[in-house]
Write a protein that holds these residues in place. Structure first.
Motif, mmCIF file in Angstrom:
data_model
loop_
_atom_site.group_PDB
_atom_site.id
_atom_site.type_symbol
_atom_site.label_atom_id
_atom_site.label_comp_id
_atom_site.label_asym_id
_atom_site.label_seq_id
_atom_site.Cartn_x
_atom_site.Cartn_y
_atom_site.Cartn_z
ATOM 1 N N SER A 96 -15.907 -59.194 7.603
ATOM 2 C CA SER A 96 -14.655 -59.108 8.370
ATOM 3 C C SER A 96 -14.542 -57.760 9.056
ATOM 4 O O SER A 96 -14.132 -57.681 10.227
ATOM 5 C CB SER A 96 -13.456 -59.313 7.430
ATOM 6 N N ILE A 97 -14.910 -56.692 8.341
ATOM 7 C CA ILE A 97 -14.852 -55.353 8.933
ATOM 8 C C ILE A 97 -15.843 -55.252 10.093
ATOM 9 O O ILE A 97 -15.542 -54.684 11.147
ATOM 10 C CB ILE A 97 -15.145 -54.291 7.856
ATOM 11 N N LYS A 98 -17.037 -55.785 9.882
ATOM 12 C CA LYS A 98 -18.073 -55.736 10.923
ATOM 13 C C LYS A 98 -17.606 -56.470 12.176
ATOM 14 O O LYS A 98 -17.779 -55.985 13.312
ATOM 15 C CB LYS A 98 -19.355 -56.356 10.377
ATOM 16 N N GLU A 99 -16.993 -57.633 11.975
ATOM 17 C CA GLU A 99 -16.552 -58.442 13.124
ATOM 18 C C GLU A 99 -15.387 -57.776 13.841
ATOM 19 O O GLU A 99 -15.341 -57.756 15.076
ATOM 20 C CB GLU A 99 -16.149 -59.829 12.616
ATOM 21 N N LYS A 100 -14.438 -57.216 13.090
ATOM 22 C CA LYS A 100 -13.252 -56.615 13.695
ATOM 23 C C LYS A 100 -13.590 -55.387 14.521
ATOM 24 O O LYS A 100 -13.005 -55.159 15.592
ATOM 25 C CB LYS A 100 -12.263 -56.258 12.591
ATOM 26 N N PHE A 101 -14.521 -54.592 14.044
ATOM 27 C CA PHE A 101 -14.839 -53.339 14.737
ATOM 28 C C PHE A 101 -16.122 -53.416 15.564
ATOM 29 O O PHE A 101 -16.586 -52.405 16.087
ATOM 30 C CB PHE A 101 -14.948 -52.205 13.724
ATOM 31 N N GLY A 102 -16.714 -54.600 15.608
ATOM 32 C CA GLY A 102 -17.922 -54.779 16.413
ATOM 33 C C GLY A 102 -19.102 -54.001 15.871
ATOM 34 O O GLY A 102 -19.865 -53.425 16.657
ATOM 35 N N LEU A 103 -19.241 -53.961 14.600
ATOM 36 C CA LEU A 103 -20.328 -53.200 13.982
ATOM 37 C C LEU A 103 -21.572 -54.057 13.873
ATOM 38 O O LEU A 103 -21.509 -55.290 13.832
ATOM 39 C CB LEU A 103 -19.908 -52.725 12.585
#
Length: 294
Positions: A96-103
């Motif tokens: 979720s963090i990766k998707e939200k911040f485009g990581l």
């Protein structure tokens, strides 16, 4: 045979849990006071261990320390257990963090293993009741070593007390032997003094004998001597008894001190007074030693 309240004992035994060592120390105390220091996981055995100590010790402070050396253990101390639900939540959170911040990047095993809560080290809780017979055995062995130590010191205390008892008997015999001479000496001193004062006047023999009789009654210590001799015999008999004797010996010494104080209060002879002082010193040293006896 008397036992000292001071002693030391230790015992070791190999168990699947590791090498168990039990160390016991005992000191003077008015009553029985048991202090236990047990390893984690052994606290449920505390009542049973106390019962073992009570069988061998009736008076004194006993400090028991039990240690375990796990290096010799044949039982695994820890196990690993994966929390898959937490791992799933962790992976989902990272995605979720990766998707939200485009990581960029993938969640790997290294990321999961870095979280200690996902694969924790869990301590294996062994049921110590399974090894009670062995634990009881090593505790009893340490108690026996403590008892041997207390008996050995008790022998030294008994030898010292017997020596002081004989010295007290000797002093009492000297007091007993001098007591009749005190009245005779007083009679002669009084006669000389009265005759010197009267200088040829009539001497009232009847009044003189009354005065001597009054002095003899006032300074008579025969009853105290008889009771003291009885206490000395009772003290020796108590020393030879099996079992706890400390309180009984202490009580007898109190009675001895009472008789000696009475003798000292009645004494008019300097030699008797000196022996009373010596006797008080012996009784005080005996009292100090008796405080160490169970």
């Amino acid at each position: 045979m008397i036992k000292s309240m001071t002693g030391y004992g230790v015992a070791e035994q190999e168990l699947p849990l590791g090498k168990v060592a039990v160390e016991m120390r005992s000191l003077n105390h008015k009553y029985l006071d048991i202090s236990l220091r047990l390893p984690r996981g052994f606290f449920t055995l505390e009542p049973k261990i106390r019962d073992i100590v009570k069988k061998g010790v009736s008076r004194g402070r006993v400090d028991l320390t039990m240690r375990i050396d796990p290096s010799a253990s044949t039982v695994p101390r820890y196990r690993l257990e994966a929390d898959t639900r937490l791992a799933e939540e962790y992976i989902h959170l990272l995605d979720s963090i990766k998707e939200k911040f485009g990581l960029k990047g993938e969640v790997t095993l290294d990321h999961i293993a870095a979280v200690r809560e996902i694969v924790p080290f869990l301590e294996v809780k062994e049921d110590t009741e399974l090894y009670w017979d062995e634990i009881a055995s090593v505790t009893e062995e340490a108690l026996q070593a403590l008892d041997d130590s207390r008996r050995k010191e008790g022998e030294a205390l008994e030898a010292d007390l017997m020596g002081r008892l004989e010295q007290s008997r000797r002093l009492m015999e000297e007091i007993k032997g001098k007591t009749p001479l005190v009245v005779d000496a007083y009679r002669e001193r009084l006669r000389e003094r009265v005759q010197a004062l009267l200088e040829g006047s009539d001497f009232d023999e009847r009044r003189f004998h009354q005065e001597v009789a009054y002095f003899a009654e006032r300074s008579d210590v025969s009853e105290e001597v008889i009771r003291m001799e009885s206490h000395l015999r009772q003290f020796e008999s108590k020393l030879a008894e099996e079992g706890p004797a400390g309180r009984g010996l202490d009580f007898i010494l109190q009675e001895m001190n009472r008789e000696v104080n009475t003798i000292g209060a009645k004494a008019t002879d300097i030699d008797i007074a000196h022996r009373v002082i010596e006797l008080k010193g012996e009784l005080e040293r005996m009292r100090e030693q008796v405080q160490n006896i169970e």
